[in-house]
Design an enzyme around this catalytic site. Structure first.
Site, PDB file in Angstrom:
ATOM      1  N   HIS A 170      38.040  89.729  44.189  1.00 27.76           N
ATOM      2  CA  HIS A 170      37.348  89.231  42.990  1.00 27.76           C
ATOM      3  C   HIS A 170      38.283  88.281  42.256  1.00 27.76           C
ATOM      4  O   HIS A 170      39.496  88.500  42.224  1.00 27.76           O
ATOM      5  CB  HIS A 170      37.006  90.410  42.065  1.00 27.76           C
ATOM      6  CG  HIS A 170      36.812  89.992  40.640  1.00 27.76           C
ATOM      7  ND1 HIS A 170      35.625  89.463  40.184  1.00 27.76           N
ATOM      8  CD2 HIS A 170      37.658  89.980  39.582  1.00 27.76           C
ATOM      9  CE1 HIS A 170      35.759  89.139  38.903  1.00 27.76           C
ATOM     10  NE2 HIS A 170      36.985  89.457  38.513  1.00 27.76           N
ATOM     11  N   ARG A 176      37.632  84.632  51.217  1.00 27.54           N
ATOM     12  CA  ARG A 176      36.399  85.349  51.575  1.00 27.54           C
ATOM     13  C   ARG A 176      35.937  85.008  52.981  1.00 27.54           C
ATOM     14  O   ARG A 176      35.299  85.833  53.653  1.00 27.54           O
ATOM     15  CB  ARG A 176      35.315  85.066  50.538  1.00 27.54           C
ATOM     16  CG  ARG A 176      35.558  85.888  49.277  1.00 27.54           C
ATOM     17  CD  ARG A 176      34.580  85.565  48.183  1.00 27.54           C
ATOM     18  NE  ARG A 176      34.714  86.514  47.079  1.00 27.54           N
ATOM     19  CZ  ARG A 176      34.148  86.346  45.895  1.00 27.54           C
ATOM     20  NH1 ARG A 176      33.430  85.262  45.654  1.00 27.54           N
ATOM     21  NH2 ARG A 176      34.311  87.247  44.949  1.00 27.54           N
ATOM     22  N   THR A 198      30.582  83.391  46.674  1.00 27.80           N
ATOM     23  CA  THR A 198      30.263  84.829  46.723  1.00 27.80           C
ATOM     24  C   THR A 198      29.974  85.348  48.138  1.00 27.80           C
ATOM     25  O   THR A 198      30.469  86.408  48.520  1.00 27.80           O
ATOM     26  CB  THR A 198      29.042  85.121  45.809  1.00 27.80           C
ATOM     27  OG1 THR A 198      29.326  84.590  44.518  1.00 27.80           O
ATOM     28  CG2 THR A 198      28.785  86.605  45.700  1.00 27.80           C
ATOM     29  N   ARG A 223      39.756  80.590  42.080  1.00 27.65           N
ATOM     30  CA  ARG A 223      38.380  80.718  42.591  1.00 27.65           C
ATOM     31  C   ARG A 223      38.174  79.800  43.795  1.00 27.65           C
ATOM     32  O   ARG A 223      37.430  80.122  44.711  1.00 27.65           O
ATOM     33  CB  ARG A 223      37.355  80.358  41.500  1.00 27.65           C
ATOM     34  CG  ARG A 223      37.284  81.345  40.342  1.00 27.65           C
ATOM     35  CD  ARG A 223      36.355  82.505  40.595  1.00 27.65           C
ATOM     36  NE  ARG A 223      34.959  82.145  40.560  1.00 27.65           N
ATOM     37  CZ  ARG A 223      33.972  83.018  40.592  1.00 27.65           C
ATOM     38  NH1 ARG A 223      34.243  84.323  40.667  1.00 27.65           N
ATOM     39  NH2 ARG A 223      32.721  82.631  40.579  1.00 27.65           N
ATOM     40  N   LYS A 226      39.536  94.153  46.451  1.00 27.69           N
ATOM     41  CA  LYS A 226      38.530  95.220  46.526  1.00 27.69           C
ATOM     42  C   LYS A 226      38.972  96.254  47.583  1.00 27.69           C
ATOM     43  O   LYS A 226      39.842  95.953  48.412  1.00 27.69           O
ATOM     44  CB  LYS A 226      37.170  94.600  46.849  1.00 27.69           C
ATOM     45  CG  LYS A 226      36.714  93.616  45.755  1.00 27.69           C
ATOM     46  CD  LYS A 226      35.352  93.021  46.028  1.00 27.69           C
ATOM     47  CE  LYS A 226      34.994  92.037  44.912  1.00 27.69           C
ATOM     48  NZ  LYS A 226      33.622  91.482  45.051  1.00 27.69           N
TER      49      LYS A 226
HETATM   50  P1  GTP Z   1      33.205  88.554  41.878  1.00 32.22           P
HETATM   51  O1  GTP Z   1      34.480  87.778  41.966  1.00 32.22           O
HETATM   52  O2  GTP Z   1      33.268  89.876  42.603  1.00 32.22           O
HETATM   53  O3  GTP Z   1      32.705  88.668  40.467  1.00 32.22           O
HETATM   54  O4  GTP Z   1      32.132  87.681  42.714  1.00 32.22           O
HETATM   55  P2  GTP Z   1      31.390  86.351  42.286  1.00 32.22           P
HETATM   56  O5  GTP Z   1      31.808  85.909  40.913  1.00 32.22           O
HETATM   57  O6  GTP Z   1      31.546  85.374  43.402  1.00 32.22           O
HETATM   58  O7  GTP Z   1      29.878  86.828  42.277  1.00 32.22           O
HETATM   59  P3  GTP Z   1      29.048  87.512  41.103  1.00 32.22           P
HETATM   60  O8  GTP Z   1      29.879  87.725  39.888  1.00 32.22           O
HETATM   61  O9  GTP Z   1      27.768  86.759  40.964  1.00 32.22           O
HETATM   62  O10 GTP Z   1      28.702  88.928  41.755  1.00 32.22           O
HETATM   63  C1  GTP Z   1      29.628  90.002  41.691  1.00 32.22           C
HETATM   64  C2  GTP Z   1      29.622  90.727  43.031  1.00 32.22           C
HETATM   65  O11 GTP Z   1      28.352  91.319  43.222  1.00 32.22           O
HETATM   66  C3  GTP Z   1      29.787  89.811  44.245  1.00 32.22           C
HETATM   67  O12 GTP Z   1      31.143  89.619  44.590  1.00 32.22           O
HETATM   68  C4  GTP Z   1      29.079  90.566  45.331  1.00 32.22           C
HETATM   69  O13 GTP Z   1      29.940  91.582  45.835  1.00 32.22           O
HETATM   70  C5  GTP Z   1      27.962  91.263  44.595  1.00 32.22           C
HETATM   71  N1  GTP Z   1      26.705  90.527  44.689  1.00 32.22           N
HETATM   72  C6  GTP Z   1      26.403  89.325  44.124  1.00 32.22           C
HETATM   73  N2  GTP Z   1      25.163  88.964  44.444  1.00 32.22           N
HETATM   74  C7  GTP Z   1      24.637  89.962  45.221  1.00 32.22           C
HETATM   75  C8  GTP Z   1      23.370  90.184  45.851  1.00 32.22           C
HETATM   76  O14 GTP Z   1      22.448  89.382  45.760  1.00 32.22           O
HETATM   77  N3  GTP Z   1      23.240  91.365  46.558  1.00 32.22           N
HETATM   78  C9  GTP Z   1      24.239  92.262  46.666  1.00 32.22           C
HETATM   79  N4  GTP Z   1      24.036  93.388  47.381  1.00 32.22           N
HETATM   80  N5  GTP Z   1      25.431  92.085  46.075  1.00 32.22           N
HETATM   81  C10 GTP Z   1      25.634  90.948  45.371  1.00 32.22           C
HETATM   82 MG    MG Z   2      31.815  87.181  39.178  1.00 29.27          MG
END
Ligand code: GTP
Ligand code: MG
Length: 276
Positions: free
Chosen positions: A137, A112, A100, A94, A23
Site C-alpha cells: 500500500h 505490484r 491497484t 505510488r 501487506k
Molecule cells: P492501497 O494502496 O491499498 O490503498 O490501494 P489503491 O490506493 O491502489 O486502491 P484503493 O485505495 O482504491 O483500494 C484499496 C484496496 O482495496 C486495494 O489495494 C485493493 O486491495 C482493494 N480493492 C480496490 N478495489 C477493489 C475491488 O473492486 N474489489 C476488491 N475485492 N478489492 C478492491
Molecule cells: Mg488507496
C-alpha cells in the site's frame, strides 16, 4: 542497537515523506520490494505491526461501506504487516508501486506487477490474491501520508509477550505467544537473502527498543521448523539486544515449551544442511 541503516535513515535535505505498508503476503517478497524502494528513496523507519480490526478499518476508512470492504479488512486482521516511512513524496512512491490491479499491463515494471510473476502457474492471479492482494500500500497524498504515519507508528505498543515464536507455521501454544513470522515463505535458496529478510523483520519488532533501552524482560524464543532460519533469528536478536535469550521447543507430547541450548539448535542446523 544494530547500526544497520534500516531504522536510522537520515532526513538531511528531504522535506517530505510518505507511508508505505507491506501487506501480509507481501512480507514473503520483502527483499525484492525493498530493493525497488531503495532504488528510489531512503527508508526512514520500519515497524512490524499486528493488525487489529479497528486499526485496518481506520486505515481504509475512505472505503467503508463498499461491497468489498469486509473482504479487504478481513484479509489483514490478526496478521502482521510492515509499516514503512519512506523519504519521498507520495506520488513518487505510488509510481513505483503501480496501479491497484496487479494485472494492469502498465504494472509490468512496478512492485505490484511482481504479483504476476509470483503467481503459481496452475492458478489465476485473482484466485491467488483473492482480488485484493497487491502486496503493498502507498499513501495517495501528503495528507494521507501524515494521517497514516501517525496511525501506524504512534499507536501504543502492546506488552512484551512471554514467548516470541520464530516459526513460520502456527504452533499449538495457548496464551501469551506472539508469532510475527507466521505465514512468511522464506527463500531458503540464498543464505544472504534469507539473513537480510529475517533480520529486517526482527529489527522492526515493536518491542526491540524496550528490550535494549529499558531493560524490559525479553521473551523466550520458541524455535522449530527450518533450522537455518532459527539460527539467524536467534543470533540476530542476541546481537541486537546484547542479551541472551531462553530458547524453547514445543514438546508435542504435552504441548508445553521446553528449554534447549543454542548448541543443540546448531547441531540440528548442521544435520539439516548435511541432509540437503
Ligand atoms: P492501497 O494502496 O491499498 O490503498 O490501494 P489503491 O490506493 O491502489 O486502491 P484503493 O485505495 O482504491 O483500494 C484499496 C484496496 O482495496 C486495494 O489495494 C485493493 O486491495 C482493494 N480493492 C480496490 N478495489 C477493489 C475491488 O473492486 N474489489 C476488491 N475485492 N478489492 C478492491
Ligand atoms: Mg488507496
Amino acid at each position: 542497537m544494530s547500526n544497520t541503516w534500516l531504522n536510522s535513515g537520515s532526513r538531511e535535505g528531504v522535506n517530505t515523506s510518505t507511508f508505505v505498508m507491506i501487506k501480509p503476503r507481501g512480507l514473503s517478497h520483502w527483499p525484492l520490494i525493498k530493493k525497488r524502494i531503495e532504488a528510489t528513496a531512503p527508508i526512514a523507519r520500519t515497524g512490524l505491526v499486528f493488525v487489529t480490526r479497528e486499526l485496518i478499518e481506520q486505515h481504509y476508512a475512505e472505503h467503508a461501506g463498499k461491497e468489498w470492504f469486509v473482504q479487504l479488512t478481513d484479509y489483514f486482521v490478526g496478521r502482521y504487516v510492515l509499516a514503512i516511512e519512506v523519504l519521498a513524496a507520495p506520488e513518487v512512491i505510488r509510481k513505483i508501486i503501480g496501479t491497484t490491479n496487479p494485472q494492469d499491463p502498465v504494472n509490468k515494471n512496478t512492485v505490484r506487477g511482481l504479483v504476476n510473476s509470483l503467481t503459481p502457474d496452475d492458478t489465476t492471479t485473482v484466485a491467488y490474491t483473492k482480488g485484493i492482494d497487491n502486496l503493498i500500500h502507498g499513501a495517495d497524498s501528503e495528507e494521507a501520508a501524515k494521517r497514516e504515519i501517525d496511525l501506524w507508528f504512534n499507536h501504543p505498543v502492546p506488552p512484551t509477550p512471554a514467548y516470541l515464536c520464530l516459526m513460520n507455521r502456527k504452533v499449538a501454544l495457548e496464551g501469551d505467544c506472539v508469532s510475527p513470522l507466521i505465514g512468511i515463505d522464506f527463500d531458503l535458496s540464498n543464505s544472504m537473502t534469507l539473513a537480510s529478510h529475517i533480520t529486517d523483520i526482527l529489527e522492526a519488532l515493536p518491542w526491540n527498543k524496550r528490550w535494549s533501552q529499558f531493560g524490559e524482560k525479553i521473551p523466550a524464543l520458541l524455535v522449530g521448523g527450518v533450522p537455518a532460519l532459527q539460527i539467524i533469528a536467534v543470533q540476530y536478536l542476541t546481537t541486537l539486544t546484547g542479551k541472551s535469550f531462553e530458547i524453547c521447543w514445543i514438546d508435542h507430547t504435552d504441548g508445553a515449551p521446553k528449554s534447549v541450548e543454542l548448541q543443540s539448535v546448531k547441531k540440528r542446523a548442521r544435520r539439516h544442511r548435511d541432509d540437503l
